[in-house]
Design a protein around this motif. Structure first.
Motif, PDB file in Angstrom:
ATOM      1  N   ARG A  71       9.968   6.256   3.059  1.00 12.43           N
ATOM      2  CA  ARG A  71      10.823   5.402   3.902  1.00 12.43           C
ATOM      3  C   ARG A  71      10.312   5.330   5.334  1.00 12.43           C
ATOM      4  NH1 ARG A  71      15.277   7.792   2.779  1.00 12.43           N
ATOM      5  NH2 ARG A  71      15.219   9.023   4.695  1.00 12.43           N
ATOM      6  N   THR A  72       9.980   6.509   5.862  1.00 11.96           N
ATOM      7  CA  THR A  72       9.607   6.527   7.283  1.00 11.96           C
ATOM      8  C   THR A  72       8.236   5.899   7.533  1.00 11.96           C
ATOM      9  OG1 THR A  72       8.763   8.750   6.976  1.00 11.96           O
ATOM     10  CG2 THR A  72      10.992   8.559   7.869  1.00 11.96           C
ATOM     11  N   THR A  73       7.451   5.743   6.499  1.00 14.79           N
ATOM     12  CA  THR A  73       6.111   5.175   6.716  1.00 14.79           C
ATOM     13  C   THR A  73       5.994   3.738   6.191  1.00 14.79           C
ATOM     14  OG1 THR A  73       5.438   6.177   4.642  1.00 14.79           O
ATOM     15  CG2 THR A  73       4.921   7.413   6.637  1.00 14.79           C
ATOM     16  N   GLY A  74       7.102   3.207   5.723  1.00 13.21           N
ATOM     17  CA  GLY A  74       7.116   1.803   5.280  1.00 13.21           C
ATOM     18  C   GLY A  74       6.511   1.575   3.902  1.00 13.21           C
ATOM     19  N   PHE A  75       6.297   2.640   3.132  1.00 13.40           N
ATOM     20  CA  PHE A  75       5.701   2.470   1.801  1.00 13.40           C
ATOM     21  C   PHE A  75       6.750   2.241   0.701  1.00 13.40           C
ATOM     22  CE2 PHE A  75       1.831   4.517   3.551  1.00 13.40           C
ATOM     23  CZ  PHE A  75       0.884   3.674   3.009  1.00 13.40           C
ATOM     24  N   GLU A  76       7.999   2.532   1.016  1.00 12.66           N
ATOM     25  CA  GLU A  76       9.038   2.535  -0.023  1.00 12.66           C
ATOM     26  C   GLU A  76       9.091   1.231  -0.828  1.00 12.66           C
ATOM     27  OE1 GLU A  76      12.989   2.853   1.502  1.00 12.66           O
ATOM     28  OE2 GLU A  76      13.639   4.107  -0.190  1.00 12.66           O
ATOM     29  N   ASP A  77       8.981   0.085  -0.131  1.00 14.10           N
ATOM     30  CA  ASP A  77       9.127  -1.200  -0.821  1.00 14.10           C
ATOM     31  C   ASP A  77       7.790  -1.805  -1.241  1.00 14.10           C
ATOM     32  OD1 ASP A  77      11.859  -1.094  -0.555  1.00 14.10           O
ATOM     33  OD2 ASP A  77      11.766  -1.911   1.498  1.00 14.10           O
ATOM     34  N   LYS A  78       6.720  -1.075  -1.054  1.00 15.90           N
ATOM     35  CA  LYS A  78       5.406  -1.636  -1.412  1.00 15.90           C
ATOM     36  C   LYS A  78       5.063  -1.320  -2.865  1.00 15.90           C
ATOM     37  CE  LYS A  78       3.592  -2.048   3.146  1.00 15.90           C
ATOM     38  NZ  LYS A  78       2.666  -1.621   4.149  1.00 15.90           N
ATOM     39  N   ARG A  79       4.232  -2.218  -3.453  1.00 12.91           N
ATOM     40  CA  ARG A  79       3.824  -2.039  -4.857  1.00 12.91           C
ATOM     41  C   ARG A  79       2.368  -1.604  -4.906  1.00 12.91           C
ATOM     42  NH1 ARG A  79       8.156  -4.680  -7.308  1.00 12.91           N
ATOM     43  NH2 ARG A  79       9.186  -5.887  -5.696  1.00 12.91           N
ATOM     44  N   PRO A  80       2.061  -0.611  -5.754  1.00 14.52           N
ATOM     45  CA  PRO A  80       0.689  -0.088  -5.797  1.00 14.52           C
ATOM     46  C   PRO A  80      -0.355  -1.172  -6.056  1.00 14.52           C
ATOM     47  CG  PRO A  80       2.112   1.132  -7.298  1.00 14.52           C
ATOM     48  CD  PRO A  80       2.962   0.088  -6.669  1.00 14.52           C
ATOM     49  N   SER A  81       0.000  -2.150  -6.879  1.00 16.36           N
ATOM     50  CA  SER A  81      -0.990  -3.168  -7.249  1.00 16.36           C
ATOM     51  C   SER A  81      -1.373  -4.058  -6.075  1.00 16.36           C
ATOM     52  CB  SER A  81      -0.449  -4.025  -8.386  1.00 16.36           C
ATOM     53  OG  SER A  81       0.759  -4.609  -7.969  1.00 16.36           O
ATOM     54  N   LYS A  82      -0.637  -3.917  -4.949  1.00 15.68           N
ATOM     55  CA  LYS A  82      -0.948  -4.755  -3.790  1.00 15.68           C
ATOM     56  C   LYS A  82      -1.546  -3.940  -2.640  1.00 15.68           C
ATOM     57  CE  LYS A  82       2.004  -8.689  -4.643  1.00 15.68           C
ATOM     58  NZ  LYS A  82       1.909  -8.599  -6.037  1.00 15.68           N
ATOM     59  N   LEU A  83      -1.711  -2.646  -2.856  1.00 19.48           N
ATOM     60  CA  LEU A  83      -2.183  -1.796  -1.759  1.00 19.48           C
ATOM     61  C   LEU A  83      -3.707  -1.720  -1.710  1.00 19.48           C
ATOM     62  CD1 LEU A  83       0.267   1.261  -1.882  1.00 19.48           C
ATOM     63  CD2 LEU A  83       0.372  -0.753  -0.414  1.00 19.48           C
ATOM     64  N   SER A  84      -4.235  -1.721  -0.487  1.00 22.28           N
ATOM     65  CA  SER A  84      -5.685  -1.551  -0.324  1.00 22.28           C
ATOM     66  C   SER A  84      -6.031  -0.067  -0.497  1.00 22.28           C
ATOM     67  CB  SER A  84      -6.099  -1.999   1.068  1.00 22.28           C
ATOM     68  OG  SER A  84      -5.541  -1.106   2.021  1.00 22.28           O
ATOM     69  N   HIS A  85      -7.344   0.203  -0.609  1.00 19.83           N
ATOM     70  CA  HIS A  85      -7.764   1.601  -0.703  1.00 19.83           C
ATOM     71  C   HIS A  85      -7.318   2.389   0.521  1.00 19.83           C
ATOM     72  CE1 HIS A  85     -10.456   0.308  -3.952  1.00 19.83           C
ATOM     73  NE2 HIS A  85     -10.228   1.526  -4.371  1.00 19.83           N
ATOM     74  N   LYS A  86      -7.410   1.735   1.683  1.00 19.25           N
ATOM     75  CA  LYS A  86      -7.052   2.447   2.909  1.00 19.25           C
ATOM     76  C   LYS A  86      -5.587   2.872   2.860  1.00 19.25           C
ATOM     77  CE  LYS A  86      -6.928   2.400   7.845  1.00 19.25           C
ATOM     78  NZ  LYS A  86      -5.567   2.932   7.809  1.00 19.25           N
ATOM     79  N   GLU A  87      -4.723   1.927   2.425  1.00 16.06           N
ATOM     80  CA  GLU A  87      -3.296   2.252   2.377  1.00 16.06           C
ATOM     81  C   GLU A  87      -3.023   3.388   1.380  1.00 16.06           C
ATOM     82  OE1 GLU A  87      -0.858  -1.775   3.280  1.00 16.06           O
ATOM     83  OE2 GLU A  87      -2.351  -1.928   1.683  1.00 16.06           O
ATOM     84  N   LEU A  88      -3.699   3.307   0.220  1.00 15.10           N
ATOM     85  CA  LEU A  88      -3.489   4.367  -0.782  1.00 15.10           C
ATOM     86  C   LEU A  88      -3.987   5.713  -0.268  1.00 15.10           C
ATOM     87  CD1 LEU A  88      -4.430   2.401  -4.027  1.00 15.10           C
ATOM     88  CD2 LEU A  88      -2.220   3.484  -3.589  1.00 15.10           C
TER      89      LEU A  88
END
Ligand SMILES: C[S@@+](CC[C@H](N)C(=O)[O-])C[C@H]1O[C@@H](n2cnc3c(N)ncnc32)[C@H](O)[C@@H]1O
Length: 390
Positions: free
Chosen positions: A338-355
């Motif tokens: 929640r505090t890092t803004g990842f809660e609503d993101k989907r893995p299939s849309k994340l870049s390597h950097k984000e992961l």
């Protein structure tokens, strides 16, 4: 009707009849080889002519024995591989040597790993007939269980059944290499080529592309193989990345396995699954170091909190104590997301950097991911098995 028109009609009829003749020949041969059930012990009997002999062998579907027959495609694969006269090429599954002979024309040395002794015999014979035996080394073993020798390039029409672990072994292996040109099942190649945001983006692509770039080379029709497989194929070229992020690969693969279990769900939903949370929590406990004792001390949670926040899709039973711990563990993870803004993101849309950022956030909270590596596997296959079924 002019004479020219007549000639045009006649020649088009000729082309059409030639086309149907070829198709009927092909479908006869295809029928000959496809007219069997898929069981391993069933086989296709193929009579193939080499220059000096007529070799009669049984091609085993269980070993992915589909020989590439089209010389135009074989030449293109060799040409696109950019082989230098000083190069050692590693070929996986040379079969009867259709590609090997072409590789030997340009490379200094070819090392071929082939499981089937009968294939090795034919391969040796064909290569010796051309006087090229000094530049070929054949290792008659399972490519997944053999330590790869030093090589510059991998060029291969691989058995499709071992695509995942073989690609993993190439890109995560100890050997440095310039590129790998691989003929793969078209579907597999498409998954390998997918990027974040593509509907096909998946764990295979995310793991491979952490350490390598993948380039599409060309499609190959199923009709170019003998016997004709059920699927079309594509050639891709894999290059190792020059800059590779510093990460524990085994942990990375375990982390992406967790994130991509439901790749289109949000991370918030993924990390609410009770079974997964329990397994992850157990993993922290079995690590048993002091680091993990600190895991809980940084966080204050309400002991009376119930389990409503957890999605119990798997209907997991657990004791009240475990439930308390699980709630605490879930809160830590939820806080991070929640505090890092990842809660609503989907893995299939994340870049390597984000992961990678997300993994390091978890690590900072002393949450670690580890794959269960089968101790029976050879050392080299550890990473391949960490990839899991892709
Ligand atoms: C698709 S055929 C390719 C044959 C040849 N390269 C061609 O293009 O005509 C795959 C070959 O890989 C061999 N093979 C299957 N599993 C293998 C393994 N685990 N290790 C090494 N070779 C394997 C098969 O026996 C077969 O000869």
């Amino acid at each position: 009707m002019t004479m020219l028109d007549r000639i045009k009609i006649l020649s088009s009829k000729l082309i059409i009849s030639q086309h149907f003749f070829r198709r009927s020949c092909r479908s006869q041969s295809t029928r000959r080889f496809n007219n069997v059930k898929d069981e391993d012990e069933e086989y296709n009997k193929v009579r193939r002519k080499t220059e000096n002999e007529e070799a009669q062998i049984y091609l085993l579907k269980s070993r992915g024995q589909h020989l590439l027959m089209n010389p135009r495609v074989l030449n293109s694969i060799v040409q696109k591989s950019n082989i230098l006269p000083t190069d050692t090429v590693l070929e996986i599954g040379p079969g009867t040597g259709n590609l090997t002979l072409k590789l030997l024309e340009v490379a200094q040395k070819v090392i071929a790993i082939e499981l089937d002794k009968r294939m090795v015999e034919i391969l040796h014979k064909r290569v010796s007939e051309r006087g090229l035996q000094d530049r070929l080394t054949v290792i008659c073993q399972d490519a997944l269980k053999t330590e790869f020798p030093r090589f510059d390039l991998m060029v291969a029409n691989i058995p499709y059944g071992i695509s995942s672990p073989l690609v993993a072994k190439l890109v995560y292996g100890k050997n440095s290499y310039r590129s790998g040109t691989l003929l793969l099942q078209k579907e597999f190649a498409r998954r390998l080529l997918a990027n974040p945001g593509d509907s096909e983006f998946n764990r295979l692509a995310v793991n491979v592309k952490l350490v390598a770039d993948v380039e599409f080379v060309m499609n190959v029709s199923k009709k170019d193989f003998l016997p004709c497989p059920k699927v079309d194929s594509s050639v891709v070229k894999i290059y190792p990345k020059t800059e590779i992020p510093e990460v524990d690969y085994e942990e990375w693969c375990a982390f992406t396995r967790t994130c991509f279990t439901k790749k289109n769900k949000t991370l918030g939903a993924i990390f609410k699954q009770k079974r997964m949370l329990m397994e992850l929590m157990k993993l922290q406990e079995t690590k048993g170091d002091e680091e993990n004792n600190a895991l809980y001390s940084d966080y204050h949670v309400n002991d009376t909190e119930d389990e409503d926040g957890l999605s119990n899709e798997d209907n997991v039973n657990f004791s009240p104590d475990m439930g308390k711990d699980l709630n605490l563990f879930r809160d830590i993870i939820n806080d991070i997301l929640r505090t890092t803004g990842f809660e609503d993101k989907r893995p299939s849309k994340l870049s390597h950097k984000e992961l990678l950022d997300l993994l390091s956030l978890f690590n900072r909270a002393r949450i670690r991911f580890h794959g269960q590596v089968n101790p029976k596997d050879e050392c080299d296959a550890e990473l391949a098995s960490a990839f899991g079924p892709l």
